[in-house]
Design a protein around this motif. Structure first.
Motif, PDB file in Angstrom:
ATOM      1  N   VAL A  92       0.833  -1.222   0.000  1.00 53.35           N
ATOM      2  CA  VAL A  92       0.000   0.000   0.000  1.00 53.35           C
ATOM      3  C   VAL A  92       0.860   1.261   0.000  1.00 53.35           C
ATOM      4  O   VAL A  92       0.395   2.341   0.338  1.00 53.35           O
ATOM      5  N   GLY A  93       2.100   1.111  -0.383  1.00 55.75           N
ATOM      6  CA  GLY A  93       2.997   2.250  -0.524  1.00 55.75           C
ATOM      7  C   GLY A  93       3.904   1.978  -1.711  1.00 55.75           C
ATOM      8  O   GLY A  93       3.877   0.906  -2.294  1.00 55.75           O
ATOM      9  N   VAL A  94       4.708   2.935  -2.073  1.00 51.89           N
ATOM     10  CA  VAL A  94       5.663   2.743  -3.175  1.00 51.89           C
ATOM     11  C   VAL A  94       7.075   3.054  -2.678  1.00 51.89           C
ATOM     12  O   VAL A  94       7.874   3.675  -3.354  1.00 51.89           O
ATOM     13  N   ALA A  95       7.366   2.577  -1.481  1.00 49.00           N
ATOM     14  CA  ALA A  95       8.647   2.896  -0.843  1.00 49.00           C
ATOM     15  C   ALA A  95       9.836   2.348  -1.624  1.00 49.00           C
ATOM     16  O   ALA A  95      10.880   3.001  -1.713  1.00 49.00           O
ATOM     17  N   GLU A  96       9.701   1.158  -2.187  1.00 43.11           N
ATOM     18  CA  GLU A  96      10.827   0.601  -2.940  1.00 43.11           C
ATOM     19  C   GLU A  96      11.078   1.415  -4.203  1.00 43.11           C
ATOM     20  O   GLU A  96      12.223   1.713  -4.558  1.00 43.11           O
ATOM     21  N   ALA A  97      10.013   1.810  -4.883  1.00 38.81           N
ATOM     22  CA  ALA A  97      10.168   2.646  -6.076  1.00 38.81           C
ATOM     23  C   ALA A  97      10.835   3.974  -5.718  1.00 38.81           C
ATOM     24  O   ALA A  97      11.773   4.412  -6.389  1.00 38.81           O
ATOM     25  N   TYR A  98      10.355   4.615  -4.665  1.00 38.38           N
ATOM     26  CA  TYR A  98      10.964   5.878  -4.228  1.00 38.38           C
ATOM     27  C   TYR A  98      12.442   5.682  -3.902  1.00 38.38           C
ATOM     28  O   TYR A  98      13.276   6.548  -4.182  1.00 38.38           O
ATOM     29  N   SER A  99      12.781   4.549  -3.294  1.00 34.76           N
ATOM     30  CA  SER A  99      14.166   4.287  -2.922  1.00 34.76           C
ATOM     31  C   SER A  99      15.063   4.226  -4.155  1.00 34.76           C
ATOM     32  O   SER A  99      16.139   4.837  -4.187  1.00 34.76           O
ATOM     33  N   PHE A 100      14.635   3.487  -5.172  1.00 38.80           N
ATOM     34  CA  PHE A 100      15.434   3.400  -6.396  1.00 38.80           C
ATOM     35  C   PHE A 100      15.492   4.737  -7.135  1.00 38.80           C
ATOM     36  O   PHE A 100      16.468   5.025  -7.834  1.00 38.80           O
ATOM     37  N   MET A 101      14.464   5.561  -6.966  1.00 37.87           N
ATOM     38  CA  MET A 101      14.455   6.857  -7.647  1.00 37.87           C
ATOM     39  C   MET A 101      15.510   7.822  -7.095  1.00 37.87           C
ATOM     40  O   MET A 101      15.780   8.857  -7.707  1.00 37.87           O
TER      41      MET A 101
ATOM     42  N   CYS B 271      27.495   1.587  -9.887  1.00 36.25           N
ATOM     43  CA  CYS B 271      26.986   1.922  -8.543  1.00 36.25           C
ATOM     44  C   CYS B 271      25.921   0.987  -7.988  1.00 36.25           C
ATOM     45  O   CYS B 271      25.540   1.131  -6.826  1.00 36.25           O
ATOM     46  N   LEU B 272      25.423   0.038  -8.797  1.00 37.29           N
ATOM     47  CA  LEU B 272      24.362  -0.833  -8.289  1.00 37.29           C
ATOM     48  C   LEU B 272      24.811  -1.556  -7.021  1.00 37.29           C
ATOM     49  O   LEU B 272      24.041  -1.704  -6.077  1.00 37.29           O
ATOM     50  N   ARG B 273      26.090  -1.960  -6.973  1.00 39.28           N
ATOM     51  CA  ARG B 273      26.581  -2.679  -5.793  1.00 39.28           C
ATOM     52  C   ARG B 273      26.529  -1.813  -4.545  1.00 39.28           C
ATOM     53  O   ARG B 273      26.379  -2.319  -3.441  1.00 39.28           O
ATOM     54  N   TYR B 274      26.651  -0.494  -4.693  1.00 37.25           N
ATOM     55  CA  TYR B 274      26.517   0.413  -3.550  1.00 37.25           C
ATOM     56  C   TYR B 274      25.047   0.666  -3.219  1.00 37.25           C
ATOM     57  O   TYR B 274      24.625   0.599  -2.063  1.00 37.25           O
ATOM     58  N   CYS B 275      24.275   0.971  -4.255  1.00 37.14           N
ATOM     59  CA  CYS B 275      22.880   1.368  -4.052  1.00 37.14           C
ATOM     60  C   CYS B 275      22.007   0.216  -3.573  1.00 37.14           C
ATOM     61  O   CYS B 275      21.164   0.387  -2.684  1.00 37.14           O
ATOM     62  N   LEU B 276      22.209  -0.961  -4.153  1.00 39.06           N
ATOM     63  CA  LEU B 276      21.341  -2.098  -3.863  1.00 39.06           C
ATOM     64  C   LEU B 276      21.375  -2.475  -2.387  1.00 39.06           C
ATOM     65  O   LEU B 276      20.345  -2.816  -1.802  1.00 39.06           O
ATOM     66  N   LEU B 277      22.548  -2.396  -1.770  1.00 39.54           N
ATOM     67  CA  LEU B 277      22.678  -2.752  -0.362  1.00 39.54           C
ATOM     68  C   LEU B 277      21.889  -1.818   0.552  1.00 39.54           C
ATOM     69  O   LEU B 277      21.607  -2.163   1.702  1.00 39.54           O
ATOM     70  N   ARG B 278      21.551  -0.640   0.053  1.00 42.01           N
ATOM     71  CA  ARG B 278      20.835   0.341   0.867  1.00 42.01           C
ATOM     72  C   ARG B 278      19.327   0.314   0.674  1.00 42.01           C
ATOM     73  O   ARG B 278      18.592   0.990   1.391  1.00 42.01           O
ATOM     74  N   ILE B 279      18.850  -0.449  -0.302  1.00 43.08           N
ATOM     75  CA  ILE B 279      17.428  -0.401  -0.664  1.00 43.08           C
ATOM     76  C   ILE B 279      16.522  -0.835   0.479  1.00 43.08           C
ATOM     77  O   ILE B 279      15.501  -0.195   0.745  1.00 43.08           O
ATOM     78  N   LEU B 280      16.857  -1.906   1.182  1.00 45.65           N
ATOM     79  CA  LEU B 280      15.980  -2.354   2.267  1.00 45.65           C
ATOM     80  C   LEU B 280      15.897  -1.293   3.363  1.00 45.65           C
ATOM     81  O   LEU B 280      14.807  -1.006   3.879  1.00 45.65           O
ATOM     82  N   CYS B 281      17.037  -0.688   3.714  1.00 46.31           N
ATOM     83  CA  CYS B 281      17.017   0.385   4.723  1.00 46.31           C
ATOM     84  C   CYS B 281      16.214   1.580   4.225  1.00 46.31           C
ATOM     85  O   CYS B 281      15.443   2.176   4.977  1.00 46.31           O
ATOM     86  N   LEU B 282      16.392   1.929   2.967  1.00 40.72           N
ATOM     87  CA  LEU B 282      15.645   3.062   2.410  1.00 40.72           C
ATOM     88  C   LEU B 282      14.154   2.763   2.353  1.00 40.72           C
ATOM     89  O   LEU B 282      13.323   3.615   2.694  1.00 40.72           O
ATOM     90  N   THR B 283      13.808   1.550   1.929  1.00 39.61           N
ATOM     91  CA  THR B 283      12.394   1.169   1.867  1.00 39.61           C
ATOM     92  C   THR B 283      11.762   1.234   3.252  1.00 39.61           C
ATOM     93  O   THR B 283      10.664   1.772   3.426  1.00 39.61           O
ATOM     94  N   SER B 284      12.475   0.715   4.246  1.00 38.20           N
ATOM     95  CA  SER B 284      11.976   0.805   5.625  1.00 38.20           C
ATOM     96  C   SER B 284      11.887   2.253   6.064  1.00 38.20           C
ATOM     97  O   SER B 284      10.903   2.663   6.693  1.00 38.20           O
TER      98      SER B 284
END
Length: 199
Positions: free
Chosen positions: A56-65, A77-90
């Motif tokens: 009911v949110g788009v937190a993962e999309a916002y994180s990748f944006m 940079c995917l190796r840097y960014c990807l590791l942060r996605i779960l923290c950003l989504t949360s």
């Protein structure tokens, strides 16, 4: 809609574009959120509120944006960014859950992540809200630590945290003025000053 969503690949890269599309499509589940007030959340379903929250949110999309390829080449940079996605989504979800809790209780009653999660954990809403604040602080500290590995990324993560909190404090829809908190009026005053000066 399909044409619009497919344009994300050219802005954010193949993998990030796919994740943004996927998250945007599952957001259609938001219409069920109002129905959740009729769902009982027993203790055995303690993982369900978090699962439902993702739908009911788009937190993962916002994180990748946060990582357009013009600034962060996906190949490099995917190796840097990807590791942060779960923290950003949360972070996106939980900051919103904390900052919108008062508004949601005032307008929709018990239809929110805090209430649903509290019901599964045996905590009161205020106890769970405090726990969520602690968990969110931990996520922000983790993002700060992650940022040290990549200076440009660090600035993006810091801007996200300050900007997202600032957004919630300054938007009238969250009804923060009802709570008569000094830092809310301070944040709104700073926004006016920075907008007037063109920052």
């Amino acid at each position: 809609m399909g044409e619009f969503l497919s344009s994300f690949h050219s802005i954010f890269g193949q993998f990030a574009g796919d994740m943004i599309i996927k998250d945007s499509l599952q957001y259609s589940a938001c219409y069920t959120e109002m129905e959740s007030k009729n769902i009982k959340f027993p203790a055995e379903a303690h993982l369900f509120p978090s699962y439902f929250r993702l739908k009911v949110g788009v937190a993962e999309a916002y994180s990748f944006m946060l990582f357009p390829t013009a600034q962060f080449s996906e190949a490099e940079c995917l190796r840097y960014c990807l590791l942060r996605i779960l923290c950003l989504t949360s972070g996106f979800s939980w900051i919103n859950d904390i900052m919108s809790f008062y508004k949601e209780m005032a307008e929709m009653g018990n239809c929110n992540f805090v209430t649903n999660s509290a019901g599964c954990t045996g905590l009161t809403e205020i106890e769970f809200l405090r726990k969520l604040c602690d968990d969110t602080s931990d996520v922000i500290r983790t993002l700060h630590t992650f940022g040290k590995a990549h200076p440009v990324l660090s600035k993006v993560l810091e801007a996200f945290v300050f900007g997202y909190f600032g957004y919630h404090l300054t938007q009238t829809r969250y009804r923060m003025e009802d709570l008569d908190l000094t830092f809310v009026s301070d944040a709104r005053e700073r926004l006016k000053v920075s907008t007037a000066s063109g920052e």
